[in-house]
Design an enzyme around this catalytic site. Structure first.
Site, PDB file in Angstrom:
ATOM      1  N   CYS A  31       0.891  -1.183   0.366  1.00  0.00           N
ATOM      2  CA  CYS A  31      -0.081  -0.124  -0.047  1.00  0.00           C
ATOM      3  C   CYS A  31       1.018   1.415   0.128  1.00  0.00           C
ATOM      4  CB  CYS A  31      -1.241  -0.061   0.657  1.00  0.00           C
ATOM      5  SG  CYS A  31      -0.412  -0.825   2.719  1.00  0.00           S
ATOM      6  N   GLY A  59      -0.792   0.341  -4.862  1.00  0.00           N
ATOM      7  CA  GLY A  59      -2.088  -0.568  -4.207  1.00  0.00           C
ATOM      8  C   GLY A  59      -3.223  -0.492  -4.961  1.00  0.00           C
ATOM      9  N   ASN A 133       1.151   0.425   5.826  1.00  0.00           N
ATOM     10  CA  ASN A 133       1.586   0.073   4.757  1.00  0.00           C
ATOM     11  C   ASN A 133       2.814  -0.311   5.290  1.00  0.00           C
ATOM     12  OD1 ASN A 133       2.861  -0.472   2.522  1.00  0.00           O
ATOM     13  ND2 ASN A 133       4.393   0.971   2.031  1.00  0.00           N
ATOM     14  N   GLY A 134       2.552  -2.105   5.163  1.00  0.00           N
ATOM     15  CA  GLY A 134       3.333  -3.012   5.708  1.00  0.00           C
ATOM     16  C   GLY A 134       3.387  -4.226   6.474  1.00  0.00           C
ATOM     17  N   TYR A 275      11.163  -2.022  -8.135  1.00  0.00           N
ATOM     18  CA  TYR A 275       9.996  -2.222  -8.832  1.00  0.00           C
ATOM     19  C   TYR A 275       8.743  -1.633  -8.352  1.00  0.00           C
ATOM     20  CZ  TYR A 275       5.549  -5.448  -9.658  1.00  0.00           C
ATOM     21  OH  TYR A 275       4.342  -5.549 -10.419  1.00  0.00           O
ATOM     22  N   SER A 316       7.872  -1.801 -14.929  1.00  0.00           N
ATOM     23  CA  SER A 316       9.686  -1.094 -14.256  1.00  0.00           C
ATOM     24  C   SER A 316      10.764  -2.083 -15.064  1.00  0.00           C
ATOM     25  CB  SER A 316       9.568  -1.491 -12.721  1.00  0.00           C
ATOM     26  OG  SER A 316       9.327  -3.143 -13.009  1.00  0.00           O
ATOM     27  N   CYS A 469      15.270 -11.124   1.275  1.00  0.00           N
ATOM     28  CA  CYS A 469      14.830 -12.502  -0.268  1.00  0.00           C
ATOM     29  C   CYS A 469      15.539 -12.621  -1.360  1.00  0.00           C
ATOM     30  CB  CYS A 469      13.505 -11.237  -1.337  1.00  0.00           C
ATOM     31  SG  CYS A 469      13.985 -10.417  -2.354  1.00  0.00           S
TER      32      CYS A 469
END
Length: 488
Positions: A31, A59, A133-134, A275, A316, A469
């Site tokens: 978001c 979002g 946001n999170g 991104y 992107s 990641c």
């Protein structure tokens, strides 16, 4: 035989352009948030609407705005894109000096109106509203304890957990700052928050700074936003980024802040530069556009290819493709066309229409591709299914060779901090070598950016980065894989 091949091609196109499949094979941010303390009669709700429109890329599931008019709170939120949720009549009805807004991308199963934000509650000390946001990694644990103590939740997202903690601690504290500090001591995870109280606009950033939040000023009014592109949309000048672990308080006296928690290192999500963020944004001092150009340049140095054309996968991948072209000297061109106007109300094609080759999401520009050796740049590979289909699409458009370059390292580990990322078992790079992935995609070559290369791409950055990641080096303890949380 000819018509059989045409039908096979049309069926392939349909698969490629299926919106849901395209979404699932991408990393999706949760978001974007915005807040304004209006001291200049600027029409806070309307400016919030413009800011949310600028943050729409963060979002597309739901949108909402809450305003504070001398302690009286009003809000409107619903499922859909910003222009679908709001119209002139609604914006005109939202009157108040203070406003916060939110755009949300929800995880599977949590796409519900009650999870739309801002969250608004009324408790003993008045109203409070929050946009988040999170994602909290201990939300289930905290929520369970609160429920045992009698708290009733109206939604399934962790933002309501944060609101309940602040309201409970506020009743026992002399001020809101202490309540927020106690809340921060109890939760773990990523969060960039904008909060409305009866007298203040408050911004909070998690101690690692995983999610971005910045401060701007328009005339005498202060604003908070996930990205600087939202500041530009409302004519605000960038002031600074909210620091990791900082609480920013804005009221009639202006701006003040408290450094609530310090970890000693910041870990902004590196995918903001790869991104998520808009290219015209600056995140923690670094230009997103320049970072993507630099990523493309490094790809060209690490993976040189003799080719005729460099193209990017919209959107992107485009800037990184420009960087690859600049460094390699190979011409940059447009090879893939994206339909940017698919909203939540889009009517999905029926099977009979799919079989006729209804092209929805993406199409190849045959005149640019035919007979060329093509280098295709994308930001990441998650499952690999969409990448494989795009490679085939380019071949069917006449490409002699297709070389795929990725402007990030291989994604091998799931994220627990606000990115809707597949489990490790679904991440193609977690169980296959680069050569095996290349073979699966049907590409002539495949190259990834190194972790070292992507960390050096955001020139001028004032923060560290989370690379969990890629390497599994999480900045905090995370749940076991398979544990599901509904994100803010």
């Amino acid at each position: 035989m000819y018509y059989e091949k045409i039908n096979q091609y049309n069926n392939l196109c349909c698969e490629i352009f299926d919106e849901e499949d395209f979404r699932l094979d991408k990393l999706n941010e949760e978001c974007g948030v915005f807040g304004i303390y209006d001291r200049d009669n600027l029409d806070s709700a309307r400016l919030t609407y413009y800011a949310l429109y600028a943050l729409q890329h963060r979002g597309q599931e739901s949108a909402g705005i809450a305003v504070n008019n001398d302690g009286n709170f009003m809000y409107h939120k619903d499922m859909g894109l910003v222009p679908e949720v709001f119209n002139e009549e609604i914006i005109n009805s939202l009157k108040g000096k203070l406003a916060i807004g939110h755009v949300r991308y929800s995880t599977t199963g949590a796409s519900l109106r009650e999870n739309a934000q801002p969250m608004v509650i009324r408790y003993k000390n008045g109203y409070m509203a929050l946009a988040h946001n999170g994602n909290l990694v201990n939300a289930s644990e905290v929520r369970g304890r609160l429920e045992e103590e009698g708290v009733i939740f109206q939604s399934s997202n962790d933002s309501e957990v944060i609101l309940n903690l602040i309201s409970r601690y506020r009743l026992a504290s002399s001020n809101i700052e202490e309540a927020i500090k106690k809340m921060m001591d109890e939760i773990r995870g990523s969060y960039a928050l904008v909060i409305l109280t009866p007298r203040r606009l408050i911004g909070v950033r998690d101690p690692f700074g995983i999610r971005p939040l910045c401060i701007g000023k328009v005339e005498n009014s202060y604003v908070l936003a996930s990205e600087t592109c939202a500041l530009d949309a409302v004519g605000a000048k960038y002031v600074r980024d909210v620091q990791p672990g900082e609480i920013v308080l804005i009221d009639d006296k202006g701006l003040s802040s408290i450094q609530a928690k310090v970890t000693g290192q910041s870990r902004l999500c590196i995918f903001e530069h790869i991104y998520f963020a808009r290219p015209d944004s600056y995140i923690d001092g670094a230009s997103v556009y320049r970072a993507r150009i630099e990523a493309g340049r490094r790809l060209a140095k690490d993976h040189p290819v003799d080719a005729d054309l460099v193209i990017g996968v919209p959107d992107s991948g485009l800037t990184a493709a420009m960087g690859y072209s600049m460094e390699s000297g190979i011409p940059y061109g447009v090879g893939l066309i994206k339909n940017r106007y698919i909203g939540r109300t889009f009517i999905q094609p029926e099977q009979a229409q799919r079989e006729k080759g209804v092209k929805i999401k993406l199409n190849a520009l045959k005149d640019a591709i035919d007979g060329k050796r093509v280098i295709m740049i994308d930001d990441s590979i998650v499952r690999g299914t969409t990448s494989r289909r795009i490679v085939q699409l380019l071949r069917d458009a006449g490409a002699k060779e297709v070389h795929m370059m990725v402007s990030s390292p291989p994604v091998k580990f799931p994220c627990y901090f606000g990115i809707d990322i597949s489990s490790q078992s679904q991440l193609v790079a977690s169980k296959h070598t680069v050569e095996e992935i290349r073979d699966m995609l049907g590409a002539d070559s495949l190259g990834y950016l190194t972790v070292e290369g992507i960390l050096e791409a955001p020139k001028g950055s004032k923060c560290g980065f989370c690379t969990a990641c890629f390497r599994g080096d999480y900045p905090m303890e995370v749940p076991s894989e398979g544990t599901k949380y509904s994100c803010g």
